[in-house]
Enzyme design. Sequence first.
Site, PDB file in Angstrom:
ATOM      1  N   LYS A 138       2.927   6.433   4.900  1.00 61.24           N
ATOM      2  CA  LYS A 138       3.368   7.872   4.436  1.00 61.24           C
ATOM      3  C   LYS A 138       4.486   8.458   5.577  1.00 61.24           C
ATOM      4  O   LYS A 138       4.882   7.968   6.728  1.00 61.24           O
ATOM      5  CB  LYS A 138       2.334   9.408   4.698  1.00 61.24           C
ATOM      6  CG  LYS A 138       1.133   9.168   6.463  1.00 61.24           C
ATOM      7  CD  LYS A 138       0.033  10.291   6.387  1.00 61.24           C
ATOM      8  CE  LYS A 138      -0.161   9.865   8.057  1.00 61.24           C
ATOM      9  NZ  LYS A 138      -2.118   9.547   8.393  1.00 61.24           N
ATOM     10  N   ARG A 180     -11.788  17.726   7.576  1.00 59.79           N
ATOM     11  CA  ARG A 180     -11.066  17.705   7.218  1.00 59.79           C
ATOM     12  C   ARG A 180     -11.383  17.132   5.942  1.00 59.79           C
ATOM     13  O   ARG A 180     -10.862  18.059   4.354  1.00 59.79           O
ATOM     14  CB  ARG A 180      -9.710  16.408   7.721  1.00 59.79           C
ATOM     15  CG  ARG A 180      -8.456  17.252   7.687  1.00 59.79           C
ATOM     16  CD  ARG A 180      -7.799  15.971   8.375  1.00 59.79           C
ATOM     17  NE  ARG A 180      -7.529  15.058   7.867  1.00 59.79           N
ATOM     18  CZ  ARG A 180      -6.739  13.976   8.755  1.00 59.79           C
ATOM     19  NH1 ARG A 180      -5.564  14.389   8.902  1.00 59.79           N
ATOM     20  NH2 ARG A 180      -6.303  12.627   7.455  1.00 59.79           N
ATOM     21  N   TYR A 207      22.308  26.942  27.333  1.00 61.90           N
ATOM     22  CA  TYR A 207      21.965  28.204  27.234  1.00 61.90           C
ATOM     23  C   TYR A 207      20.457  28.803  28.301  1.00 61.90           C
ATOM     24  O   TYR A 207      19.642  28.006  28.219  1.00 61.90           O
ATOM     25  CB  TYR A 207      20.954  28.633  25.613  1.00 61.90           C
ATOM     26  CG  TYR A 207      22.059  28.572  24.945  1.00 61.90           C
ATOM     27  CD1 TYR A 207      22.864  29.151  23.822  1.00 61.90           C
ATOM     28  CD2 TYR A 207      21.743  27.060  23.973  1.00 61.90           C
ATOM     29  CE1 TYR A 207      23.603  29.514  23.338  1.00 61.90           C
ATOM     30  CE2 TYR A 207      22.557  27.069  21.993  1.00 61.90           C
ATOM     31  CZ  TYR A 207      23.781  27.934  21.906  1.00 61.90           C
ATOM     32  OH  TYR A 207      24.435  27.915  20.635  1.00 61.90           O
TER      33      TYR A 207
HETATM   34  C1  LIG Z   1      -2.199   8.619   8.430  1.00 67.35           C
HETATM   35  C2  LIG Z   1      -4.134   7.869   8.551  1.00 67.35           C
HETATM   36  C3  LIG Z   1      -3.881   6.765   8.894  1.00 67.35           C
HETATM   37  C4  LIG Z   1      -2.833   6.192   9.775  1.00 67.35           C
HETATM   38  O1  LIG Z   1      -2.680   6.622  11.382  1.00 67.35           O
HETATM   39  P1  LIG Z   1      -2.651   6.122  12.047  1.00 67.35           P
HETATM   40  O2  LIG Z   1      -2.852   6.935  13.357  1.00 67.35           O
HETATM   41  O3  LIG Z   1      -0.632   6.914  12.931  1.00 67.35           O
HETATM   42  O4  LIG Z   1      -2.546   4.389  12.993  1.00 67.35           O
HETATM   43  C5  LIG Z   1      -5.473   6.390   8.706  1.00 67.35           C
HETATM   44  N1  LIG Z   1      -5.723   6.699   8.150  1.00 67.35           N
HETATM   45  C6  LIG Z   1      -5.296   8.254   7.245  1.00 67.35           C
HETATM   46  C7  LIG Z   1      -6.582   8.402   7.048  1.00 67.35           C
HETATM   47  C8  LIG Z   1      -4.882   8.887   7.855  1.00 67.35           C
HETATM   48  O5  LIG Z   1      -4.493  10.283   7.479  1.00 67.35           O
END
Ligand SMILES: *Cc1c(COP(=O)(O)O)cnc(C)c1O
Length: 370
Positions: free
Chosen positions: A38, A136, A260
């Site tokens: 993702k 969630r 800055y």
């Molecule tokens: C993002 C996600 C993962 C991967 O998580 P990592 O901590 O990056 O390995 C796995 N399962 C779900 C449901 C996620 O949202």
Amino acid sequence: MTAGCAGGRLTIDLGALQDNWRTLAALAPGSECAAVVKADAYGVGLPEAVQALTRAGARTFFVAHLSEAAIARAAAPDSAIYVLNGLPPGACAAYAAVGARPVLGSTEEIAEWAGFVAATGAAESAAIHFDTGMTRLGLSPEEARALFAAGGPGFRPSLLMSHLACADEPDRPETERQRALFAELRALAPDVPASLANSAGNLLGKTAGGDLGFDLRRPGVSLYGSNPLRARSAELKPVVRLEARVIQLRQAPEGTPVGYGGVERTRRPTKLAILSVGYADGVFRAAGGADGAPGACAYVGDICCPYIGRISMDLIAIDVTDAPENTVKRGDWVEILGDHVGVDDLARASGTIGYEVLTALGRRHARRYV
Ligand SMILES: *Cc1c(COP(=O)(O)O)cnc(C)c1O
């Protein structure tokens, strides 16, 4: 964009990505190792990552949105692609057209998918998400039990899954409670494959009560070289290397305010190098220096050259006094992320996590895949 025109140079090591996938897959040989890609594969590039991981042997991918699934599908025509954020209203046909599998996380989504399957006779697959303590996405345990007591979802799910909330902290008792509850819920449809572990769960391997691997693991961030279990080291390779161009060198006497707000002053006669990346490129402003709070380090060869003063939108000042004469010149490239500064090191210096460093990697760097 060629490196000649850009302030930053980002090198993505697809071989390291493949090696990390193999390392992570080998942690639980009896369980399939998927890949979570993702957010543009955590910033490293979705099509490139999917192609490389497919060559390494990955056959199942997870994205957040259907738009990402379409890109992953073009890169991996034969793989299973799951969409973690589920099914927007009216989107069943669009999922089927891409051959993407929604991760259904509510009774409404399940009813809509079941209606689509019944109406079209499509044999499209989907996952069902149980909430075991994250609060969630996913069916509550009561909803899950009620669904299967009433005869099931009306189609055969291809995966049952849940997500761990606390596995990056190995001592937290919640992980075993989630594992035990998930083991109970997946037994509602025992012949459907089950998936629980993210990167932290995969690296942890098990709790006192049992294995976290189940049939399919879903590592994300660890593929890209960030280890969410600070305590435990796996042999993960850095996948991203970010270098910044030196655009100016200057000398400042002791006591000179830099940048800055003048929040940091030189503590000695200082040779400064001004780098042509800034917070707009994903180097968080919080990684800068202030009097009494040193900033992160850039590297010239093996020499740590601390950031001095605030990070600007497009510029960072570093102290190169300790670099040998003539090792830093206008036009040279210095390491922001790479062998000396890991994603997790820069995250710590910025008060954040490796996930955010990776997904914030700027869009205006010259990108190169090796
Ligand atoms: C993002 C996600 C993962 C991967 O998580 P990592 O901590 O990056 O390995 C796995 N399962 C779900 C449901 C996620 O949202």
